[in-house]
Design a protein around this motif. Structure first.
Motif, PDB file in Angstrom:
ATOM      1  N   TYR A 211      -4.882 -34.621  39.668  1.00  0.00           N
ATOM      2  CA  TYR A 211      -3.908 -33.720  39.067  1.00  0.00           C
ATOM      3  C   TYR A 211      -2.645 -33.725  39.923  1.00  0.00           C
ATOM      4  N   PRO A 212      -1.473 -33.540  39.280  1.00  0.00           N
ATOM      5  CA  PRO A 212      -0.202 -33.600  40.019  1.00  0.00           C
ATOM      6  C   PRO A 212       0.021 -32.349  40.866  1.00  0.00           C
ATOM      7  N   THR A 213       0.670 -32.545  41.983  1.00  0.00           N
ATOM      8  CA  THR A 213       1.027 -31.427  42.850  1.00  0.00           C
ATOM      9  C   THR A 213       2.477 -31.577  43.284  1.00  0.00           C
ATOM     10  N   ALA A 214       3.081 -30.470  43.617  1.00  0.00           N
ATOM     11  CA  ALA A 214       4.456 -30.474  44.116  1.00  0.00           C
ATOM     12  C   ALA A 214       4.478 -29.865  45.503  1.00  0.00           C
ATOM     13  N   GLY A 215       5.240 -30.473  46.392  1.00  0.00           N
ATOM     14  CA  GLY A 215       5.366 -29.961  47.753  1.00  0.00           C
ATOM     15  C   GLY A 215       6.813 -30.000  48.201  1.00  0.00           C
ATOM     16  N   ILE A 216       7.091 -29.328  49.296  1.00  0.00           N
ATOM     17  CA  ILE A 216       8.459 -29.281  49.832  1.00  0.00           C
ATOM     18  C   ILE A 216       8.474 -29.953  51.193  1.00  0.00           C
ATOM     19  N   ASN A 217       9.359 -30.918  51.342  1.00  0.00           N
ATOM     20  CA  ASN A 217       9.533 -31.591  52.618  1.00  0.00           C
ATOM     21  C   ASN A 217      10.115 -30.597  53.621  1.00  0.00           C
ATOM     22  N   PRO A 218       9.409 -30.291  54.706  1.00  0.00           N
ATOM     23  CA  PRO A 218       9.891 -29.267  55.642  1.00  0.00           C
ATOM     24  C   PRO A 218      11.178 -29.666  56.364  1.00  0.00           C
ATOM     25  N   MET A 219      11.472 -30.957  56.425  1.00  0.00           N
ATOM     26  CA  MET A 219      12.671 -31.421  57.114  1.00  0.00           C
ATOM     27  C   MET A 219      13.893 -31.381  56.202  1.00  0.00           C
ATOM     28  N   SER A 220      13.720 -31.871  54.974  1.00  0.00           N
ATOM     29  CA  SER A 220      14.872 -31.976  54.067  1.00  0.00           C
ATOM     30  C   SER A 220      14.945 -30.857  53.050  1.00  0.00           C
ATOM     31  N   GLY A 221      13.821 -30.185  52.828  1.00  0.00           N
ATOM     32  CA  GLY A 221      13.802 -29.144  51.816  1.00  0.00           C
ATOM     33  C   GLY A 221      13.657 -29.678  50.408  1.00  0.00           C
ATOM     34  N   GLU A 222      13.548 -30.997  50.265  1.00  0.00           N
ATOM     35  CA  GLU A 222      13.430 -31.588  48.945  1.00  0.00           C
ATOM     36  C   GLU A 222      11.999 -31.421  48.407  1.00  0.00           C
ATOM     37  N   VAL A 223      11.928 -31.295  47.087  1.00  0.00           N
ATOM     38  CA  VAL A 223      10.633 -31.191  46.421  1.00  0.00           C
ATOM     39  C   VAL A 223      10.080 -32.598  46.193  1.00  0.00           C
ATOM     40  N   SER A 224       8.844 -32.799  46.590  1.00  0.00           N
ATOM     41  CA  SER A 224       8.211 -34.104  46.400  1.00  0.00           C
ATOM     42  C   SER A 224       6.990 -33.949  45.501  1.00  0.00           C
ATOM     43  N   GLN A 225       6.711 -34.986  44.734  1.00  0.00           N
ATOM     44  CA  GLN A 225       5.574 -34.983  43.826  1.00  0.00           C
ATOM     45  C   GLN A 225       4.431 -35.808  44.409  1.00  0.00           C
ATOM     46  N   GLY A 226       3.246 -35.363  44.199  1.00  0.00           N
ATOM     47  CA  GLY A 226       2.069 -36.088  44.670  1.00  0.00           C
ATOM     48  C   GLY A 226       0.889 -35.834  43.757  1.00  0.00           C
ATOM     49  N   THR A 227      -0.258 -36.328  44.138  1.00  0.00           N
ATOM     50  CA  THR A 227      -1.478 -36.105  43.370  1.00  0.00           C
ATOM     51  C   THR A 227      -2.614 -35.692  44.301  1.00  0.00           C
ATOM     52  N   ARG A 228      -3.489 -34.897  43.784  1.00  0.00           N
ATOM     53  CA  ARG A 228      -4.699 -34.523  44.489  1.00  0.00           C
ATOM     54  C   ARG A 228      -5.879 -34.713  43.556  1.00  0.00           C
ATOM     55  N   THR A 229      -7.066 -34.663  44.120  1.00  0.00           N
ATOM     56  CA  THR A 229      -8.265 -34.794  43.302  1.00  0.00           C
ATOM     57  C   THR A 229      -9.155 -33.576  43.467  1.00  0.00           C
ATOM     58  N   LYS A 230      -9.854 -33.255  42.427  1.00  0.00           N
ATOM     59  CA  LYS A 230     -10.836 -32.181  42.453  1.00  0.00           C
ATOM     60  C   LYS A 230     -12.011 -32.588  41.579  1.00  0.00           C
ATOM     61  N   ILE A 231     -13.104 -31.883  41.732  1.00  0.00           N
ATOM     62  CA  ILE A 231     -14.286 -32.182  40.934  1.00  0.00           C
ATOM     63  C   ILE A 231     -14.223 -31.391  39.633  1.00  0.00           C
ATOM     64  N   SER A 232     -14.284 -32.120  38.537  1.00  0.00           N
ATOM     65  CA  SER A 232     -14.309 -31.502  37.214  1.00  0.00           C
ATOM     66  C   SER A 232     -15.765 -31.364  36.759  1.00  0.00           C
ATOM     67  N   ILE A 233     -16.127 -30.191  36.277  1.00  0.00           N
ATOM     68  CA  ILE A 233     -17.496 -29.923  35.823  1.00  0.00           C
ATOM     69  C   ILE A 233     -17.524 -29.948  34.302  1.00  0.00           C
ATOM     70  N   GLU A 234     -18.395 -30.787  33.742  1.00  0.00           N
ATOM     71  CA  GLU A 234     -18.485 -30.932  32.296  1.00  0.00           C
ATOM     72  C   GLU A 234     -19.839 -30.424  31.798  1.00  0.00           C
ATOM     73  N   VAL A 235     -19.811 -29.273  31.128  1.00  0.00           N
ATOM     74  CA  VAL A 235     -21.052 -28.682  30.615  1.00  0.00           C
ATOM     75  C   VAL A 235     -21.261 -29.022  29.143  1.00  0.00           C
ATOM     76  N   ASN A 236     -20.313 -29.733  28.558  1.00  0.00           N
ATOM     77  CA  ASN A 236     -20.431 -30.152  27.162  1.00  0.00           C
ATOM     78  C   ASN A 236     -20.332 -31.667  27.066  1.00  0.00           C
ATOM     79  N   LEU A 237     -21.247 -32.344  27.731  1.00  0.00           N
ATOM     80  CA  LEU A 237     -21.229 -33.802  27.740  1.00  0.00           C
ATOM     81  C   LEU A 237     -21.470 -34.359  26.339  1.00  0.00           C
ATOM     82  N   PRO A 238     -20.828 -35.485  26.028  1.00  0.00           N
ATOM     83  CA  PRO A 238     -21.127 -36.160  24.762  1.00  0.00           C
ATOM     84  C   PRO A 238     -22.512 -36.797  24.823  1.00  0.00           C
TER      85      PRO A 238
END
Length: 253
Positions: A211-238
Motif C-alpha cells: 500500500y502507498p505511503t507518504a513521508g516528509i524528508n526531514p532535510m528538505s521538507g518535501e513530501v515523498s511517496q513510498g510503499t509498505r507491506t502489511k498482511i491482508s486477512i481474507e475470510v471470504n476465500l474463493p
C-alpha cells in the motif's frame, strides 16, 4: 578429551542425516495441532463446531509465522492446521528440513499457547513441490479438506445437540453422502450449509499486500511517496477454479 575433539566426534551424529531442500523446489510447510480435540473441547470452553475466538487465535499465529524470520508468501489456516508457502528463494538455515520443521512448529506452538493461555503443540512437515501447479493443487486440496470437515463437524454436533452420544452420532454419519448430510442439517436445524460463514467452509488466507505511503524528508521538507507491506486477512476465500487463480496471483506478484 578436549572440547574440540568431543565436538568433532559427536556432532556428526546430529548432522549425518541432515536433508536440505533442493534449489528450485517450492516448500510448503504444514503444521498440525496435536491433541487439539482435547484442547478445544476439554481444556478450553469453546463453541462447537466452530469458535470465532479460536479462529482469530489461529490467524494471529499465522501472522506471527509470517513475521518471525522466514519468507512466507502465503499463509492458510483451517480447523487445527496451518499451511505456509515459503518464497522459492528462501535460504534460511540452508533449507535444512530439520531446522524448518522444528522451528516453524516451535514458533506456532509458542505463539498459540501465549494467546490461549494453555499449552498448544504443533507438529510440522515440509512438502517439496517442483511446479507451480502442484503448489496450487496443494492449497486446493487443503481447502477441499476444510469443506469436507466443516460439513461433517456441523452434522456431528447437530446430532450431539439433538441427544445422540458421540458413538451414535459417528455411526449415523458413516456412509452418508454429501446430499444426505446437507439434508440432515436442514431437517434437524433448518441450516442451509451454503449459508454458513465462508471461513468455516473454506478456511482463512493471509497474504502480503502493498500500500502507498507518504513521508516528509526531514532535510528538505518535501513530501515523498513510498510503499509498505502489511498482511491482508481474507475470510471470504474463493473456491475451486477461482481459488486456483487467487493462489496463482499471489505466486506471480
Amino acid at each position: 578429551m578436549k572440547f574440540t575433539e568431543l565436538d568433532q566426534k559427536l556432532r556428526v551424529f546430529e548432522t549425518a542425516h541432515d536433508l536440505c531442500v533442493l534449489p528450485g523446489l517450492y516448500m510448503v510447510a504444514r503444521l498440525d495441532g496435536r491433541n487439539f480435540t482435547r484442547l478445544t473441547k476439554e481444556t478450553l470452553d469453546l463453541e462447537a463446531p466452530f469458535d470465532s475466538g479460536f479462529r482469530d487465535a489461529m490467524v494471529a499465529t499465522v501472522q506471527h509465522l509470517m513475521n518471525c524470520g522466514f519468507r512466507v508468501m502465503y499463509g492458510y489456516t483451517q480447523s487445527d492446521e496451518i499451511s505456509l508457502l515459503l518464497h522459492p528463494e528462501e535460504q534460511t538455515f540452508a533449507r535444512k528440513l530439520r531446522k524448518l520443521n522444528s522451528l516453524l512448529a516451535a514458533e506456532a506452538s509458542a505463539k498459540l499457547s501465549l494467546i490461549l493461555g494453555s499449552m498448544a503443540v504443533f507438529d510440522g512437515r515440509i512438502s517439496q513441490l517442483p511446479t507451480v501447479d502442484l503448489v496450487v493443487d496443494y492449497f486446493r486440496w487443503r481447502q477441499e479438506d476444510a469443506h469436507r470437515n466443516a460439513l461433517n463437524a456441523h452434522c456431528y454436533w447437530m446430532l450431539r445437540k439433538s441427544g445422540d452420544s458421540a458413538s451414535m452420532a459417528t455411526q449415523k454419519l458413516e456412509g452418508l453422502s454429501v446430499g444426505d448430510k446437507n439434508e440432515l442439517l436442514f431437517q434437524l436445524g433448518q441450516i442451509n450449509f451454503n449459508d454458513l460463514p465462508h471461513w468455516q467452509k473454506r478456511g482463512v488466507g493471509c497474504a502480503w499486500q502493498s500500500y502507498p505511503t507518504a513521508g516528509i524528508n526531514p532535510m528538505s521538507g518535501e513530501v515523498s511517496q513510498g510503499t509498505r507491506t502489511k498482511i491482508s486477512i481474507e475470510v471470504n476465500l474463493p473456491m475451486k477454479e477461482d481459488y486456483r487463480e487467487f493462489v496463482l496471483n499471489l505466486m506471480t506478484r
